[in-house]
Design a protein around this motif. Sequence first.
Motif, PDB file in Angstrom:
ATOM      1  N   UNK A 322      79.111 -18.059  -4.379  1.00 45.01           N
ATOM      2  CA  UNK A 322      78.730 -16.666  -4.106  1.00 45.01           C
ATOM      3  C   UNK A 322      78.031 -16.144  -5.352  1.00 45.01           C
ATOM      4  N   UNK A 323      76.773 -15.806  -5.194  1.00 49.12           N
ATOM      5  CA  UNK A 323      75.978 -15.454  -6.368  1.00 49.12           C
ATOM      6  C   UNK A 323      75.478 -14.023  -6.272  1.00 49.12           C
ATOM      7  N   UNK A 324      75.678 -13.275  -7.345  1.00 49.04           N
ATOM      8  CA  UNK A 324      75.215 -11.892  -7.440  1.00 49.04           C
ATOM      9  C   UNK A 324      73.998 -11.868  -8.357  1.00 49.04           C
ATOM     10  N   UNK A 325      72.857 -11.447  -7.805  1.00 49.28           N
ATOM     11  CA  UNK A 325      71.615 -11.402  -8.587  1.00 49.28           C
ATOM     12  C   UNK A 325      71.525 -10.044  -9.288  1.00 49.28           C
ATOM     13  N   UNK A 326      71.164 -10.082 -10.561  1.00 47.15           N
ATOM     14  CA  UNK A 326      71.215  -8.871 -11.370  1.00 47.15           C
ATOM     15  C   UNK A 326      69.897  -8.546 -12.055  1.00 47.15           C
ATOM     16  N   UNK A 327      69.720  -7.257 -12.297  1.00 52.06           N
ATOM     17  CA  UNK A 327      68.732  -6.784 -13.249  1.00 52.06           C
ATOM     18  C   UNK A 327      69.435  -5.755 -14.106  1.00 52.06           C
ATOM     19  N   UNK A 328      68.692  -5.101 -14.991  1.00 51.51           N
ATOM     20  CA  UNK A 328      69.284  -4.013 -15.762  1.00 51.51           C
ATOM     21  C   UNK A 328      68.852  -2.679 -15.171  1.00 51.51           C
ATOM     22  N   UNK A 329      69.743  -1.703 -15.305  1.00 52.33           N
ATOM     23  CA  UNK A 329      69.451  -0.375 -14.745  1.00 52.33           C
ATOM     24  C   UNK A 329      68.160   0.212 -15.288  1.00 52.33           C
ATOM     25  N   UNK A 330      67.866  -0.095 -16.551  1.00 54.63           N
ATOM     26  CA  UNK A 330      66.671   0.517 -17.146  1.00 54.63           C
ATOM     27  C   UNK A 330      65.438  -0.378 -17.016  1.00 54.63           C
ATOM     28  N   UNK A 331      65.495  -1.390 -16.176  1.00 54.72           N
ATOM     29  CA  UNK A 331      64.295  -2.205 -15.942  1.00 54.72           C
ATOM     30  C   UNK A 331      63.202  -1.338 -15.320  1.00 54.72           C
ATOM     31  N   UNK A 332      62.006  -1.371 -15.862  1.00 52.01           N
ATOM     32  CA  UNK A 332      60.905  -0.717 -15.139  1.00 52.01           C
ATOM     33  C   UNK A 332      60.601  -1.512 -13.861  1.00 52.01           C
ATOM     34  N   UNK A 333      59.948  -0.866 -12.860  1.00 49.85           N
ATOM     35  CA  UNK A 333      59.708  -1.542 -11.580  1.00 49.85           C
ATOM     36  C   UNK A 333      59.027  -2.905 -11.732  1.00 49.85           C
ATOM     37  N   UNK A 334      58.149  -2.992 -12.697  1.00 46.49           N
ATOM     38  CA  UNK A 334      57.422  -4.255 -12.889  1.00 46.49           C
ATOM     39  C   UNK A 334      58.376  -5.369 -13.328  1.00 46.49           C
ATOM     40  N   UNK A 336      61.618  -5.456 -12.573  1.00 46.63           N
ATOM     41  CA  UNK A 336      62.414  -5.778 -11.383  1.00 46.63           C
ATOM     42  C   UNK A 336      61.657  -6.783 -10.509  1.00 46.63           C
ATOM     43  N   UNK A 337      60.365  -6.544 -10.335  1.00 39.60           N
ATOM     44  CA  UNK A 337      59.547  -7.466  -9.546  1.00 39.60           C
ATOM     45  C   UNK A 337      59.527  -8.862 -10.176  1.00 39.60           C
ATOM     46  N   UNK A 338      59.414  -8.910 -11.492  1.00 42.64           N
ATOM     47  CA  UNK A 338      59.455 -10.206 -12.203  1.00 42.64           C
ATOM     48  C   UNK A 338      60.783 -10.929 -11.932  1.00 42.64           C
ATOM     49  N   UNK A 339      61.887 -10.178 -11.954  1.00 43.90           N
ATOM     50  CA  UNK A 339      63.186 -10.812 -11.695  1.00 43.90           C
ATOM     51  C   UNK A 339      63.300 -11.257 -10.235  1.00 43.90           C
ATOM     52  N   UNK A 340      62.759 -10.454  -9.317  1.00 42.17           N
ATOM     53  CA  UNK A 340      62.810 -10.847  -7.897  1.00 42.17           C
ATOM     54  C   UNK A 340      61.992 -12.121  -7.674  1.00 42.17           C
ATOM     55  N   UNK A 341      60.875 -12.243  -8.389  1.00 38.00           N
ATOM     56  CA  UNK A 341      60.095 -13.485  -8.289  1.00 38.00           C
ATOM     57  C   UNK A 341      60.857 -14.645  -8.903  1.00 38.00           C
ATOM     58  N   UNK A 342      61.464 -14.400 -10.058  1.00 37.41           N
ATOM     59  CA  UNK A 342      62.192 -15.501 -10.708  1.00 37.41           C
ATOM     60  C   UNK A 342      63.506 -15.829  -9.987  1.00 37.41           C
ATOM     61  N   UNK A 343      63.922 -14.964  -9.079  1.00 33.70           N
ATOM     62  CA  UNK A 343      65.085 -15.313  -8.245  1.00 33.70           C
ATOM     63  C   UNK A 343      64.791 -16.556  -7.408  1.00 33.70           C
ATOM     64  N   UNK A 344      63.505 -16.882  -7.241  1.00 32.78           N
ATOM     65  CA  UNK A 344      63.131 -18.135  -6.577  1.00 32.78           C
ATOM     66  C   UNK A 344      63.670 -19.373  -7.293  1.00 32.78           C
TER      67      UNK A 344
END
Lengths: 417, 152
Positions: A322-334, A336-344
């Motif tokens: 069971x994996x929880x994918x994370x970013x930081x609260x203060x991530x700018x939208x760009x 967040x998008x980088x992390x969503x891509x790297x979630x691949x």
Amino acid sequence: MVTAAIWPALDYSRVPYRLYHDDEIYAREQERIFRGPVWSYLGLDSEIPEPGDFRATWVGDTPVVFNRDKAGAVKAFVNRCAHRGALVRRELSGNAKEHICIYHQWCYGLDGSLMAIPFRRGIRGEGGLEPSFEMRRHGLRPLNVDNINGALFGTLAENPEPLEDYLGPPILHQLRRFLDRPVRVLGYNRQRIRGNWKLYAENTRDNYHASLLHEFLVTFGLDRSTQTGGVRMDARHRHNITWAEADSDTDELAHEAYAGAGVRNDFLSLKEPSLVAFRPERGDKLNIAITSLFPSAVFVQISNSLAVRQIRPRGVGEVEIFQTMLGYEDDPPEMTLHRLRQANLVGPAGLVSMEDGEAIEIAHRASRPDLDRTTVIELGGGGVISDRDYRVTDVPLRGFWSYYAELLGIEPEGAVR
Amino acid sequence: MTADHTRVCDLLAEYGALIDLGKFYEWLDLFAEDCRYQILPRENFDRGLPAALVYCDSRAMLEDRIRALREANKYNIHTDRHVIGLPRILDDGLAVEAPFAVYQTDQEGETRLFATGLYRDQLEISGPRLKIRDKLILLDTFAIPSLLATPL
């Protein structure tokens, strides 16, 4: 009954296949490990921000709920009604003023205490419970809870070792680095692998396999064993950090090293290179930091993808990751998008992780018929268990087994720790 | 301009068949030049969480996925079988929903249900053909059996 005699080697360089396949051993693990002295990862403080917010999780086979009470404190308890043993909270998450078992409507507060029982005095003076029935003795079984920078841990032990002592300085340092800012959950993923949970626990401590099994790492230049890196453990060697630094080797060195490894080393390039681009986020160069906690949590940084994995045993022959994918609260939208891509890169479809599902299943399947035969764990040498500043090693697996043996009561006389 | 039902069904049939045949590069040609493909666990969709299992927001990323599958990734040896249900054609005729099931069969002939869910496609008309501009795969079976390698 398994005993200390099961170990052919005192340095845990040989692990009998029986330990992955025996139902009696599995039951003992549940009792002595998961319901024993360990701290288990439960979830994140940020998943239950408001009073009444709850989440269901597992500590080994034991269903657990954690919630925030009216005063703002995090409480966790076994998700099992004191009356007939039914699951009290059936939803995985939500917000509630209390937890009510649907079977007979026994009602528990956010601190797990038993608050109300229908027909307690019967009807028209008949039936119900005896006046001597003590409500306060029939609450939900509590866990001790503590947290490291918002990561919640629980234990069923009544007098546990303090969490910070359990983790030890190098692990604490790494978790505080990982959680140095408030995190935001980007999502969850789950994977059911037909293999014993310890095969997965070993896998996350096995630096040797990474660039050989996960060829994407080398083929597309994300991570290579020629980079500066190594393994670092707590004093008891039950936890481990596998680490590596970005841009710390050369193509020439890697080309030469992988020439004989059966892995293609012609280094293809991606059409969308940002998938593997590492953006340093703090004053170190770590682009791989995989922190494996005994028994069942892994905090994973691979490039800019961040995740917590919970290893959930489902009987002797199956495990859920069971994996929880994370970013930081203060991530700018760009970002967040980088992390969503790297979630691949990670998870059940991860470009550098999907292979683990297959590796664990083929190890589980082929080891089953010969329970007295063993694995071989000797990369980086046998004998003493210690940190290494190189990557072709599986020493931390022996650390895992050493503490495992201690908890199961099968630690041989004179064994390494 | 709208897409007619027959052309939508043809596209979906082609989509499933090309994956089941392992013709992944031909499968890529079903997507528009500017496209997005994602497999989203229903658990996340229901909570408004964005993290997908596969997230390709450009044709280049989708091509990289397929090349990785061909050149680098190792996975359970299997064949896929897509069973795609009747599409609902919505709005302007270019928004399409279709339920699907994917069965996997291993080398020894054992079949299991691997995944079920809903395709939510945004299509575009490209000459005589329909192409996929945005494919959101809402995955009901979000406890992935073993691993997810070949596209859904």
